[in-house]
Design a protein around this motif. Structure first.
Motif, PDB file in Angstrom:
ATOM      1  N   LYS A  18       0.804  -1.221   0.000  1.00 34.63           N
ATOM      2  CA  LYS A  18       0.000   0.000   0.000  1.00 34.63           C
ATOM      3  C   LYS A  18       0.835   1.268   0.000  1.00 34.63           C
ATOM      4  CE  LYS A  18      -3.905  -2.158   0.174  1.00 34.63           C
ATOM      5  NZ  LYS A  18      -4.850  -2.107  -0.914  1.00 34.63           N
ATOM      6  N   THR A  19       2.147   1.165  -0.162  1.00 33.00           N
ATOM      7  CA  THR A  19       2.994   2.345  -0.181  1.00 33.00           C
ATOM      8  C   THR A  19       3.779   2.413  -1.485  1.00 33.00           C
ATOM      9  OG1 THR A  19       4.873   1.223   0.836  1.00 33.00           O
ATOM     10  CG2 THR A  19       3.316   2.306   2.320  1.00 33.00           C
ATOM     11  N   GLU A  23      10.780   9.552  -5.733  1.00 27.53           N
ATOM     12  CA  GLU A  23      10.197  10.807  -6.204  1.00 27.53           C
ATOM     13  C   GLU A  23       9.196  10.592  -7.338  1.00 27.53           C
ATOM     14  OE1 GLU A  23      11.830  14.899  -8.250  1.00 27.53           O
ATOM     15  OE2 GLU A  23      13.169  13.760  -6.970  1.00 27.53           O
ATOM     16  N   PHE A  24       9.550   9.799  -8.337  1.00 30.53           N
ATOM     17  CA  PHE A  24       8.692   9.610  -9.505  1.00 30.53           C
ATOM     18  C   PHE A  24       7.373   8.925  -9.139  1.00 30.53           C
ATOM     19  CE2 PHE A  24       7.249   6.960 -13.049  1.00 30.53           C
ATOM     20  CZ  PHE A  24       6.972   7.945 -13.984  1.00 30.53           C
ATOM     21  N   MET A  25       7.448   7.829  -8.391  1.00 27.23           N
ATOM     22  CA  MET A  25       6.232   7.089  -8.052  1.00 27.23           C
ATOM     23  C   MET A  25       5.333   7.888  -7.103  1.00 27.23           C
ATOM     24  SD  MET A  25       6.106   4.414  -9.820  1.00 27.23           S
ATOM     25  CE  MET A  25       4.747   3.613  -9.014  1.00 27.23           C
ATOM     26  N   THR A  26       5.940   8.645  -6.197  1.00 23.89           N
ATOM     27  CA  THR A  26       5.148   9.471  -5.289  1.00 23.89           C
ATOM     28  C   THR A  26       4.426  10.563  -6.066  1.00 23.89           C
ATOM     29  OG1 THR A  26       6.730   9.044  -3.526  1.00 23.89           O
ATOM     30  CG2 THR A  26       5.250  10.905  -3.223  1.00 23.89           C
ATOM     31  N   GLU A  27       5.146  11.211  -6.966  1.00 21.29           N
ATOM     32  CA  GLU A  27       4.533  12.257  -7.793  1.00 21.29           C
ATOM     33  C   GLU A  27       3.386  11.690  -8.630  1.00 21.29           C
ATOM     34  OE1 GLU A  27       5.878  15.511 -11.180  1.00 21.29           O
ATOM     35  OE2 GLU A  27       7.409  14.424 -10.062  1.00 21.29           O
ATOM     36  N   LYS A  28       3.588  10.524  -9.200  1.00 18.45           N
ATOM     37  CA  LYS A  28       2.560   9.876 -10.017  1.00 18.45           C
ATOM     38  C   LYS A  28       1.318   9.555  -9.179  1.00 18.45           C
ATOM     39  CE  LYS A  28       1.988   5.839 -12.984  1.00 18.45           C
ATOM     40  NZ  LYS A  28       2.636   4.636 -13.514  1.00 18.45           N
ATOM     41  N   SER A  29       1.511   9.060  -7.960  1.00 22.98           N
ATOM     42  CA  SER A  29       0.386   8.722  -7.082  1.00 22.98           C
ATOM     43  C   SER A  29      -0.389   9.961  -6.657  1.00 22.98           C
ATOM     44  CB  SER A  29       0.884   7.991  -5.839  1.00 22.98           C
ATOM     45  OG  SER A  29       1.407   6.746  -6.176  1.00 22.98           O
ATOM     46  N   VAL A  30       0.322  11.031  -6.344  1.00 22.94           N
ATOM     47  CA  VAL A  30      -0.351  12.260  -5.928  1.00 22.94           C
ATOM     48  C   VAL A  30      -1.166  12.830  -7.088  1.00 22.94           C
ATOM     49  CG1 VAL A  30       0.008  14.657  -5.214  1.00 22.94           C
ATOM     50  CG2 VAL A  30       1.282  12.830  -4.105  1.00 22.94           C
ATOM     51  N   LYS A  31      -0.557  12.911  -8.255  1.00 20.10           N
ATOM     52  CA  LYS A  31      -1.233  13.517  -9.404  1.00 20.10           C
ATOM     53  C   LYS A  31      -2.392  12.679  -9.912  1.00 20.10           C
ATOM     54  CE  LYS A  31       2.533  16.424 -10.908  1.00 20.10           C
ATOM     55  NZ  LYS A  31       3.485  16.763 -11.976  1.00 20.10           N
ATOM     56  N   GLY A  33      -4.351  10.982  -7.936  1.00 19.51           N
ATOM     57  CA  GLY A  33      -5.373  10.968  -6.900  1.00 19.51           C
ATOM     58  C   GLY A  33      -5.370   9.731  -6.026  1.00 19.51           C
ATOM     59  N   LYS A  34      -4.352   8.908  -6.128  1.00 18.26           N
ATOM     60  CA  LYS A  34      -4.286   7.677  -5.343  1.00 18.26           C
ATOM     61  C   LYS A  34      -3.613   7.858  -3.991  1.00 18.26           C
ATOM     62  CE  LYS A  34      -4.291   4.636  -9.322  1.00 18.26           C
ATOM     63  NZ  LYS A  34      -3.568   3.607 -10.066  1.00 18.26           N
ATOM     64  N   ALA A  35      -2.905   8.974  -3.798  1.00 17.33           N
ATOM     65  CA  ALA A  35      -2.174   9.203  -2.552  1.00 17.33           C
ATOM     66  C   ALA A  35      -3.101   9.792  -1.494  1.00 17.33           C
ATOM     67  CB  ALA A  35      -1.004  10.143  -2.801  1.00 17.33           C
ATOM     68  N   PHE A  36      -2.979   9.282  -0.286  1.00 17.22           N
ATOM     69  CA  PHE A  36      -3.737   9.807   0.844  1.00 17.22           C
ATOM     70  C   PHE A  36      -2.846  10.582   1.801  1.00 17.22           C
ATOM     71  CE2 PHE A  36      -6.201   6.166  -0.562  1.00 17.22           C
ATOM     72  CZ  PHE A  36      -7.461   6.726  -0.662  1.00 17.22           C
ATOM     73  N   TYR A  59      -2.798  19.554  -4.849  1.00 15.20           N
ATOM     74  CA  TYR A  59      -3.674  18.386  -4.970  1.00 15.20           C
ATOM     75  C   TYR A  59      -4.389  18.040  -3.662  1.00 15.20           C
ATOM     76  CZ  TYR A  59      -1.811  17.571  -9.612  1.00 15.20           C
ATOM     77  OH  TYR A  59      -1.475  17.699 -10.940  1.00 15.20           O
ATOM     78  N   GLU A  60      -4.208  18.869  -2.643  1.00 14.53           N
ATOM     79  CA  GLU A  60      -4.871  18.713  -1.345  1.00 14.53           C
ATOM     80  C   GLU A  60      -4.600  17.349  -0.698  1.00 14.53           C
ATOM     81  OE1 GLU A  60      -8.975  19.684  -1.971  1.00 14.53           O
ATOM     82  OE2 GLU A  60      -8.529  21.793  -2.345  1.00 14.53           O
ATOM     83  N   VAL A  61      -3.325  16.984  -0.669  1.00 14.71           N
ATOM     84  CA  VAL A  61      -2.878  15.750  -0.025  1.00 14.71           C
ATOM     85  C   VAL A  61      -2.064  16.154   1.200  1.00 14.71           C
ATOM     86  CG1 VAL A  61      -1.453  13.683  -0.282  1.00 14.71           C
ATOM     87  CG2 VAL A  61      -2.804  14.498  -2.212  1.00 14.71           C
ATOM     88  N   PRO A  62      -2.355  15.602   2.367  1.00 13.90           N
ATOM     89  CA  PRO A  62      -1.565  15.948   3.557  1.00 13.90           C
ATOM     90  C   PRO A  62      -0.105  15.526   3.402  1.00 13.90           C
ATOM     91  CG  PRO A  62      -3.465  14.587   4.142  1.00 13.90           C
ATOM     92  CD  PRO A  62      -3.425  14.665   2.661  1.00 13.90           C
TER      93      PRO A  62
END
Length: 68
Positions: A18-19, A23-31, A33-36, A59-62
């Motif tokens: 679930k993680t 940098e690339f994968m985090t950016e992709k998840s945030v953009k 909408g999959k990142a919480f 993107y309003e992600v904490p």
């Protein structure tokens, strides 16, 4: 003690798949909408901190800065 508990929970989430990391994968998840939640090391460079802060704000992600 509290930091150990947080690291244990992150480890469990990682084992469950679930993680994402990096940098690339985090950016992709945030953009997408999959990142919480985004956790950035306190040791990250100023440019990295700024990039993730701006992206998470847009993107309003904490976002939390975690470290020793």
């Amino acid at each position: 003690m509290r930091q150990d508990k947080a690291l244990s929970l992150i480890g469990l989430a990682t084992k469950a798949g679930k993680t994402v990391s990096g940098e690339f994968m985090t950016e992709k998840s945030v953009k997408s909408g999959k990142a919480f939640l985004v956790i950035v090391s306190e040791e990250a460079s100023d440019n990295t901190r700024k990039m993730f802060t701006n992206m998470c704000t847009y993107y309003e992600v904490p976002i939390y800065f975690f470290g020793k």
